[in-house]
Scaffold this active site. Structure first.
Site, PDB file in Angstrom:
ATOM      1  N   GLU C  61       9.255  50.415  90.223  1.00 23.19           N
ATOM      2  CA  GLU C  61       6.813  50.133  89.428  1.00 23.19           C
ATOM      3  C   GLU C  61       7.127  50.495  91.612  1.00 23.19           C
ATOM      4  OE1 GLU C  61       8.987  47.994  88.356  1.00 23.19           O
ATOM      5  OE2 GLU C  61       8.732  48.465  86.418  1.00 23.19           O
ATOM      6  N   HIS C 128       6.485  38.556  78.631  1.00 19.76           N
ATOM      7  CA  HIS C 128       6.058  39.980  77.877  1.00 19.76           C
ATOM      8  C   HIS C 128       4.355  39.332  77.137  1.00 19.76           C
ATOM      9  CE1 HIS C 128       9.783  40.880  78.377  1.00 19.76           C
ATOM     10  NE2 HIS C 128       9.877  42.050  77.460  1.00 19.76           N
TER      11      HIS C 128
HETATM   12  C1  LIG Z   1      10.728  45.590  87.367  1.00 16.02           C
HETATM   13  C2  LIG Z   1      11.096  45.833  85.794  1.00 16.02           C
HETATM   14  N1  LIG Z   1      10.375  46.302  85.267  1.00 16.02           N
HETATM   15  C3  LIG Z   1      10.549  47.014  83.979  1.00 16.02           C
HETATM   16  C4  LIG Z   1      11.063  46.181  83.739  1.00 16.02           C
HETATM   17  C5  LIG Z   1      11.595  46.600  81.689  1.00 16.02           C
HETATM   18  N2  LIG Z   1      13.139  46.892  81.448  1.00 16.02           N
HETATM   19  C6  LIG Z   1      13.468  45.758  80.914  1.00 16.02           C
HETATM   20  S1  LIG Z   1      15.802  45.929  80.463  1.00 16.02           S
HETATM   21  C7  LIG Z   1      14.837  48.002  81.354  1.00 16.02           C
HETATM   22  C8  LIG Z   1      15.862  48.173  81.264  1.00 16.02           C
HETATM   23  C9  LIG Z   1      17.130  48.270  82.539  1.00 16.02           C
HETATM   24  O1  LIG Z   1      18.153  48.461  82.878  1.00 16.02           O
HETATM   25  P1  LIG Z   1      19.846  48.032  82.948  1.00 16.02           P
HETATM   26  O2  LIG Z   1      19.425  47.591  84.484  1.00 16.02           O
HETATM   27  O3  LIG Z   1      20.527  49.240  83.318  1.00 16.02           O
HETATM   28  O4  LIG Z   1      20.046  47.194  82.130  1.00 16.02           O
HETATM   29  P2  LIG Z   1      20.119  46.984  80.870  1.00 16.02           P
HETATM   30  O5  LIG Z   1      19.558  47.082  79.843  1.00 16.02           O
HETATM   31  O6  LIG Z   1      21.148  48.382  80.565  1.00 16.02           O
HETATM   32  O7  LIG Z   1      21.912  45.998  80.921  1.00 16.02           O
HETATM   33  C10 LIG Z   1      13.611  47.466  81.092  1.00 16.02           C
HETATM   34  C11 LIG Z   1      13.420  49.016  82.155  1.00 16.02           C
HETATM   35  C12 LIG Z   1      11.529  44.461  83.490  1.00 16.02           C
HETATM   36  N3  LIG Z   1      12.634  43.929  83.426  1.00 16.02           N
HETATM   37  N4  LIG Z   1      11.432  44.610  85.115  1.00 16.02           N
END
Ligand SMILES: Cc1ncc(C[n+]2csc(CCOP(=O)(O)OP(=O)(O)O)c2C)c(N)n1
Ligand SMILES: Cc1ncc(C[n+]2csc(CCOP(=O)(O)OP(=O)(O)O)c2C)c(N)n1
Ligand SMILES: [Mg+2]
Ligand SMILES: [Mg+2]
Lengths: 325, 317, 325, 317
Positions: C61, C128
């Site tokens: 972000e 959330h």
């Molecule tokens: C700073 C932030 N921005 C957006 C989100 C929303 N979000 C939750 S999980 C996710 C994807 C995370 O991907 P990854 O790190 O690959 O973990 P995975 O869920 O694939 O295990 C996002 C964008 C968040 N949790 N934190």
């Protein structure tokens, strides 16, 4: 007790807490010896303690405040120096999302102190003059402190370090070297959440904190010559707020001005004024007035910064108006 | 610590069973709020956690149900947590698997803002080092988490201090719907990590023996003053990001390939090599099923928090 | 005009602005087709426009809002989707330090819109469900919008995109699919800075915004049966604030409740209440009351979230008390 | 663009002269607030800026006075800015060299929060690419800036988009008082940058010809669709971080070594090779001195802003 500056009092308080409790350590950019920090607050600290307890950090506020969260959870008591309060926004998530909520969410206590050199009147411009306390007062789970005297700089720091919660300790840069007084020694904690009546008076209450306390005191001197007696309340802690002391003053004076150097719009003064207007409604003979910074980034050039910022003359004028109500 | 094959299987099966129980509850409208899927991540969560001593600390994320279980968070408490009950570790304050921490178990609860567990684990490790304690911190993050600025800041801090921390990157090749090539200009996470000054290794994330071996080595290195290790474990999340996710975006052929490599399946295929029998595994399956069923009954029978306590716990001390 | 949801109205408004002005583009995590965003707001947008104008961003972000600052300075009009308003703290510096100040400091206009899905009542827990608008109202240089109807979701978005300043557009998750109405077509901008009198009444004013508008309307129905007529003011824009509409209502009703779902302490309601208490002092027959979220992270479990959050019954009770003053 | 040696020298000399003028003002109590030192950074600021077309955009930081000058910000305006006058580019609103932007000159003003100019420059470059404009964005950051999370996030974005951006890392080996080995576990900035998916090159930051050559190549690559380049330029800041800084922390031997490598000195030593004469350089010196002296008179005679205008400009449009 020895005479010293507001800044000396902070250094002394850090040293005392580190001697008293080996869990306390200092971390931040350029805090280590021999440099000792942008304002040299930690210079005497670094002379006294090993480098493991006065630790330089890379310019990564988000990361190292995050690390301080982990240290605090493991029982250490990090004292985090920011070079300027303005950079607190760079570590925002680690403060307002992690540290502030951990205890409520699952019982993890995060006892750190962030030392944030704040405020202006030094011609330092929009990024070295900020007063961002309102962001943190609004965020559940943080305590917020803003000492305005040499003794409070010492005593509130002690209470902040000993508190089991994350505490943001706003230091007043304009007072760093200009304000002198007796620096307490040893244990002299000033409890968090207790305002001080800095001056008693019966005509109008001025509620304030930080450097503005001294402007309010100067305004009170000025008005005293006109036969108007101001009561000046220094909040000292912005969260939790000591509204009892405020309310009992307003009950006597029936008039109140809330003033701070931070931007007025949506500032801490709004919370205080709204609470007074509600809880002291029947006591009030005049509207609760506020006097804060204008709704602009803190400007650099002297005429602009002066226009931006409350001061003794503006406080006196506002109190005169209030008393004429 | 060598891997006890029956224990390893049991923890993975328990993870799967709790996950499926949650999934069934939520799909039948008995859940509260949303919840995350775990399928495919069992070996990555369980294997590293099995390398730790009780005094070590974990900071898992949303795909690491297995790590919570291994560390002693019971199915009962986990289910009570997800169902918003007073008896869960957050007393109804935090949702799904967020905030599922308990310092008595040396588990740090996570927040949504990814990868915030990472600097916190690094800081915990720095504390251990400062106090000369023989403890290790372990944390997990995703491929998406590995491209954040906070990942770089945290690894640099860990490397500067040579802090005893082990970082598992769960490279399931997607961050929510976004494939890794779309979020990382250099999808080689180990290379990016190494450039920050830490040791980085790659491992098959669906092979619990491989994950365990790499983790054991990393934990030993950390405990012996050798500093941080990043373990990049490749896997695939086999269901949507969270319960509501339609999951149309992962191509079928990819899912098929990984389905054949399910962590429990490939472990079972090697049962002979481990000196275990299929019968033993089936016995574990039914034990675990019974355990989780019983836990659910307890969790569902647990009270909701009293609304009068809503402000309790904001302040420590 | 076709019937649709609050969410449909946002999608339609984005499409209209992108058709109208080729400088407008969408960026955020998972916004591109065919996925179309965590809440699917951009799904129809991605179906209509090329991938260069609906762009997936990595989970960074701070970096991509920073990039949006550069795009906006170069004349584009980025519409930035956050997955949840809660993650706005992760991009904080790019918003509150760079974007908000560039024009004041050196004349660089930064015309973007951040779409922030906010608010709770959905059992989504502390990360959330947040309503962080107060941080931004306090920060000079940002505009803040919070639509509460289908038509306003459409019309305020149009004005936000066309505004030359950084605008934070807080979407109400609880209204996304629950609120239905006529979705405007074509040009139907609702000006920023203009409140709406959602319901006229003479006994007491309720000042609110977002999902709480509907709770206030329900409270008004309830009280109407008791012979008490509430006037409900939906602010629609939180910065700039339309205090004129508020003041002229209070002049008629003499009683006012300010309510929002965000944490009450130091919230936007404090600014509104403090301003009313000051400027409408002589009009008031009762203290200005506030009703906001408790000073805790938004809790998950239903009984706790219900205790945390204002609703129609609590609003009705507060207004009854006010009218009995 | 080949480097015009007299022009190169002139811009460096002008940078030095303005810097010394400011320094003298501040040391004699005629300044307003604080100010940064530039000495040592002349070649790094001037060389890359000389590679740009007028339509290109720069986002310099606090050590890049030379870049502002090359881009057309006059000494008069720069001095008026530092002195808080109405006639500076920020009309008295921003301090020292912060916020010294002017879109008519395609200069983006910087903020303190480092390295915020970086994503902004990347975004500008993304805009150029999206609109198929043959423009390039250029920005500068420090060694300290290069270890921030935002550095990693920005480079990744630039690399993903193959955006036409050139990033100069001014590796003066210190972030304020902190030496690079203390803030970066891996002090090889080029290696760290490359791992993020961009091209990275290293160059002697005190040799304007070298900096210019590397920058020209990078600008050409960017303009021709070849994507981002990081240029890591080694140098030394020869005075304190800012005017108030006692500067005790850099060892003398290091300063002596770099003093001998002063960008103006080594350029002058090669005067013959460039086909220029020492006389020509001395003539530039006195021209520049006169120019800056005159500019100072104008700046000091300029009005302060009217306090009644304090709220002007918060809003655009
Ligand atoms: C700073 C932030 N921005 C957006 C989100 C929303 N979000 C939750 S999980 C996710 C994807 C995370 O991907 P990854 O790190 O690959 O973990 P995975 O869920 O694939 O295990 C996002 C964008 C968040 N949790 N934190
Ligand atoms: C986010 C942030 N934190 C702290 C500072 C305070 N600060 C100003 S300059 C500086 C050091 C920067 O070092 P480097 O990036 O190497 O640039 P240099 O000054 O050496 O040219 C610091 C810590 C800042 N500007 N931004
Ligand atoms: Mg992933
Ligand atoms: Mg440097």
């Amino acid at each position: 007790m020895a005479e010293g500056t507001y800044l000396d009092a902070i250094s002394a308080a850090i040293i005392h807490e580190m001697e008293r409790d080996e869990r306390v350590l200092v971390m931040g950019e350029d805090v280590a010896g021999p440099f000792g920090g942008a304002f040299k607050v930690t210079k005497p600290v670094a002379e006294r303690f090993p480098s493991t307890r006065v630790r330089n950090m890379p310019m990564t506020e988000l990361g190292f405040i995050g690390a301080a969260n982990g240290m605090a959870l493991m029982g250490l008591r990090p004292v985090i120096e920011l070079q300027f309060a303005d950079f607190i926004s760079s570590g925002f998530d680690s403060i307002v999302q992690f540290a502030s909520t951990a205890h409520y969410r699952w019982g993890g206590a995060v006892p750190w102190v962030i030392r944030a050199p704040s405020d202006g009147n030094l011609r330092s411009g929009p990024f070295h003059s900020q007063n961002p306390e309102a962001w943190f007062v609004h965020t559940p789970g943080l305590k917020v402190v803003a000492p305005s005297t040499v003794a409070d700089a010492y005593g509130l720091f002690q209470s902040a370090v000993r508190d089991d919660n994350p505490v943001i300790y706003f230091e007043s840069k304009p007072l760093y070297r200009s304000l002198k007084g007796e620096v307490p020694e040893g244990d002299a904690p000033v409890p968090l959440g207790l305002a001080e009546v800095a001056r008693s008076g019966r005509h109008c209450t001025v509620v304030t904190y930080g450097a503005m306390r001294h402007e309010a005191m100067a305004a009170a001197e000025e008005l005293a010559a006109e036969g108007v007696e101001l009561e000046v309340i220094d909040l000292r802690t912005l969260k939790p707020l000591d509204m009892d002391t405020v309310a009992s003053s307003v009950a006597r004076t029936s008039r109140v001005l809330v003033t701070h150097a931070a931007n007025q719009l949506g500032g801490v003064g709004a919370e205080i004024a709204a609470t007074i207007a509600d809880e002291c409604f029947t006591d009030l003979d005049a509207p609760v007035k506020r006097l804060g910074g204008l709704d602009v980034p803190v400007p650099f050039s002297p005429p602009l910064e002066d226009a931006y910022r409350p001061n003794a003359a503006k406080i006196a004028a506002a109190c005169r108006d209030l008393c004429a109500w | 610590m060598t891997l006890d094959p029956l224990a390893a299987y049991r923890w993975m099966r328990l993870t799967r069973e709790v996950d499926e129980t949650i999934r069934n509850l939520w799909l039948t409208g008995q859940g509260v709020g949303g919840t995350f899927n775990q399928r495919g991540h069992e070996a990555i969560a369980v294997g590293p956690a099995l390398c730790l001593e009780p005094a070590d600390v974990v900071a898992p994320m949303h795909r690491d149900l297995g790590a919570y279980l291994v560390r002693g968070m019971t199915p009962e408490r986990l289910l009570a947590h997800q169902l918003g009950r007073e008896t869960g570790p957050s007393r109804g304050r935090d949702a799904n698997i967020h905030g599922c921490g308990d310092l008595d178990l040396n588990i740090i609860g996570f927040i949504s803002h990814l990868p915030q567990s990472l600097p916190v684990a690094v800081g915990a490790a720095m504390a251990f080092k400062l106090r000369s304690e023989p403890r290790v911190a372990m944390t997990w993050t995703g491929d998406g988490g590995s491209i954040t600025g906070l990942y770089a800041e945290s690894l640099n801090l860990a490397a500067l201090d040579q802090a005893p921390v082990v970082i598992i990157v769960e490279n399931n090749q997607y961050a929510y719907s976004t494939p890794i090539e779309q979020h990382s200009a250099n999808p080689d996470i180990a290379e990016r990590s190494e450039a920050l000054g830490v040791v980085a290794v790659e491992v098959d994330g669906n092979d619990i023996e491989a994950v365990h071996k790499a983790s054991r080595k990393a934990v030993n290195r950390a405990r012996n003053g050798g500093g941080p290790t990043v373990i990049v474990a490749e896997t695939m999340r086999m269901l949507g990001h969270a319960i509501h996710d339609g999951f149309e975006y992962v191509p079928d052929h990819l899912l098929e390939r990984w389905e054949a490599r399910d962590p429990l399946t490939i472990f079972e295929q090697r049962a002979g090599e481990h000196g275990t029998t299929i019968d033993q595994l089936r016995a574990i399956d039914s034990d675990v099923a019974a355990e989780v069923k019983a836990a659910l009954v307890v969790a569902q029978g647990s009270p909701f928090p009293d609304p009068a306590t809503v402000t309790d716990g904001v302040w420590a001390g």
